[in-house]
Motif scaffolding. Sequence first.
Motif, PDB file in Angstrom:
ATOM      1  N   ALA A  57       0.393  -1.254   0.060  1.00 33.68           N
ATOM      2  CA  ALA A  57      -0.301   0.540  -0.305  1.00 33.68           C
ATOM      3  C   ALA A  57       1.231   1.296   0.565  1.00 33.68           C
ATOM      4  N   THR A  58       2.601   1.153   0.695  1.00 39.82           N
ATOM      5  CA  THR A  58       2.869   2.800   0.861  1.00 39.82           C
ATOM      6  C   THR A  58       3.646   2.432  -0.300  1.00 39.82           C
ATOM      7  N   GLY A 241      14.551   2.203  -5.192  1.00 40.65           N
ATOM      8  CA  GLY A 241      13.673   2.768  -4.877  1.00 40.65           C
ATOM      9  C   GLY A 241      13.502   1.990  -3.293  1.00 40.65           C
ATOM     10  N   PHE A 242      14.446   1.277  -2.591  1.00 44.94           N
ATOM     11  CA  PHE A 242      14.225   0.611  -1.550  1.00 44.94           C
ATOM     12  C   PHE A 242      14.934   1.620  -0.577  1.00 44.94           C
ATOM     13  N   PRO A 243      16.336   2.140  -0.056  1.00 45.23           N
ATOM     14  CA  PRO A 243      16.818   2.979   0.873  1.00 45.23           C
ATOM     15  C   PRO A 243      15.898   4.011   1.008  1.00 45.23           C
ATOM     16  N   TRP A 244      14.336   3.656   1.853  1.00 45.28           N
ATOM     17  CA  TRP A 244      13.470   4.945   1.536  1.00 45.28           C
ATOM     18  C   TRP A 244      13.392   4.033   3.504  1.00 45.28           C
ATOM     19  N   HIS A 245      12.850   5.202   4.410  1.00 47.63           N
ATOM     20  CA  HIS A 245      12.382   4.411   5.696  1.00 47.63           C
ATOM     21  C   HIS A 245      11.578   4.234   5.993  1.00 47.63           C
ATOM     22  N   TYR A 247      10.072   1.777   3.619  1.00 47.99           N
ATOM     23  CA  TYR A 247      10.309   0.360   3.372  1.00 47.99           C
ATOM     24  C   TYR A 247      10.837   0.115   4.787  1.00 47.99           C
ATOM     25  N   PHE A 248      12.189   0.530   5.530  1.00 47.29           N
ATOM     26  CA  PHE A 248      12.825   0.537   6.452  1.00 47.29           C
ATOM     27  C   PHE A 248      11.877  -0.364   7.508  1.00 47.29           C
ATOM     28  N   GLN A 249      10.902   1.303   7.763  1.00 42.28           N
ATOM     29  CA  GLN A 249      10.272   0.898   8.925  1.00 42.28           C
ATOM     30  C   GLN A 249       9.252  -0.130   8.801  1.00 42.28           C
ATOM     31  N   SER A 344       7.574   8.800   8.473  1.00 42.22           N
ATOM     32  CA  SER A 344       8.627   8.139   8.182  1.00 42.22           C
ATOM     33  C   SER A 344       9.569   9.339   8.259  1.00 42.22           C
ATOM     34  N   ALA A 345       9.150  10.715   7.969  1.00 40.74           N
ATOM     35  CA  ALA A 345       9.518  11.443   8.172  1.00 40.74           C
ATOM     36  C   ALA A 345       9.972  12.508   9.273  1.00 40.74           C
ATOM     37  N   SER A 346       8.582  12.090  10.312  1.00 36.93           N
ATOM     38  CA  SER A 346       8.795  12.452  11.619  1.00 36.93           C
ATOM     39  C   SER A 346       9.735  11.854  12.433  1.00 36.93           C
ATOM     40  N   THR A 347       9.232  10.607  11.951  1.00 35.89           N
ATOM     41  CA  THR A 347      10.080   9.530  13.145  1.00 35.89           C
ATOM     42  C   THR A 347      12.285   9.386  12.712  1.00 35.89           C
ATOM     43  N   MET A 348      12.283  10.020  11.498  1.00 39.62           N
ATOM     44  CA  MET A 348      13.595  10.111  10.969  1.00 39.62           C
ATOM     45  C   MET A 348      14.008  11.223  11.743  1.00 39.62           C
TER      46      MET A 348
END
Length: 556
Positions: A57-58, A241-245, A247-249, A344-348
């Motif tokens: 979904a993301t 495409g995958f080095p996004w938080h 994705y990793f979150q 994601s941005a807020s978590t980082m």
Amino acid sequence: MAVHIPGLIAIIVFYLIILSIGLWAGRKARERGSNVENMMIAGRKFGLVVGSITLTATWIGGGAINGTAEGVVRYGLVWCQGPLGYALSMFIGGYFFVDKMRSQGYVTMLDPFSHKYGEKMGGLLFIPAVLGEIFWSGAILAALGSSLSVILELDSTISIIVSACIAALYTFFGGLYSVAYTDIIQLIFIFIGLWLALPFAFTHDAVGDISKNASAKWIKSLDPASSGIFIDNYLLLILGGFPWHTYFQRVLACSTVRNAQIASYISGVGILVFTTPSVLMGAIATVTDWNQTTYSEEVQLPEKDLNLVVPLVLEYLTPRVVAFIGLGAVSAAVMSSADSTILSASTMFTRNVYKIVFRPKASDTELIWVMRISILFVGTLAAVMGIVVESIYTLWFLCSDLIYVLVFPQILCVIYLRWTNTYGSIVGYILGAFFRLAGGEAALGLPALIKYPFYHDKDGQLFPFKTLSMLISLTAIISVSGVTKYLFEHGVLHSKLDVFKCVVTMEGENIETGGSIIEMSRNKTKQGIDGRINEALDISGEDMNTGKPENKEKIM
């Protein structure tokens, strides 16, 4: 221009459903424990089902749905590289990086950088990571604004602001729990809404046969002169495409490494399944005689409306009820990605900037409120970006550009080349950013400072300069790290010059970084490079070697 009241009521009901589910999930999250780790990674309790759904979904946002259809009409299927590129990226990330990240018990994508390269480098890498998230949010909110303006004749600015507020509101209260639970209902809406619309669009009197003259109309061909950019774009999407938080979150929130990997693979297939209707809608738009509809007096879509392909197909080629359901699908796609990128941005920021750099001893309560304020701030920035954006596909593509050039070489080195250090990381970051920006970017109005080989005044850069910029960054990280390591270890440079304390201690002793433990020579007791970083990176309830949570409860 009159707003379509029945359609507006339907969208309001849909938003209330999503908001209710998000707030309910937030309440359930608080019952499981009001701590910052629950907000960020849901206590690492995601099972395979929820993990797969929330990952899929993301990536299936409004940018993917509207942008794919726009790409097919504007450039042709051959050049619509986003869906396949991102799908392959999920397999690359799942196979090569999930195990390494999950088994170390990290909470964010930036944790290994903060731990290994230092808090300042972690903060520096936060910049491209968070810009990518905001660009992504802007693209998907713009997609929703355009859809609502076409089908409901509702002002796009109002649509974007309301959507951003709702996504931010339930994310504010529930964090990843709310995002994951709303993803489930949103993905169902997306699947039903888009696939339901296709039979009606295909059988409309104004629509021709997409199989006739397909190569010229919507598949198109690859010009050999553009093959360098074609390859460049695919590498950008696959490796960026995958080095996004975002994705990793999700993979870090899975209950086991195996679940995280399988969920990543399933999401790769899901991306292709859920973007197929958009591809077909793009093909339909190219064989439609729009003069036979009430939309336009022209046979082909005007250039200025190519970013509206999906809402135009829904509005003018399907019955009104089907159009509303399809609009619900686009809205669901937007919400499922907007909430993810905002979180994601807020978590980082909360963990890798506020806590590690400024407030290592901050309490959970303080961090939760910092995270909530960040959610509101990032949501506002994303809404502004969505209002001013022009091409959805361009912005969707540009998101991975930053990540590919600046973040991919860094995460490759920090995970697989354990001897690299802060000096190499900084030089690689600066050089990668310089050579990428020097190539210019029309979407941002940046002129080309460096004209790479095969540069064309009209078509711009035809050389794969993005991949070149990434390779320059990667080479710099490796070479500068190797040189500084040799100079300090062999006494060519005095240990006092190791200002980042990443190669030798002040006493001149070698230190080797091994992920989460620093081993020092001369039989000294093991200790962290920096007490503040070690304290900030501590994972409550986690075994740093296995990444297994103490609480065995998991969600699906």
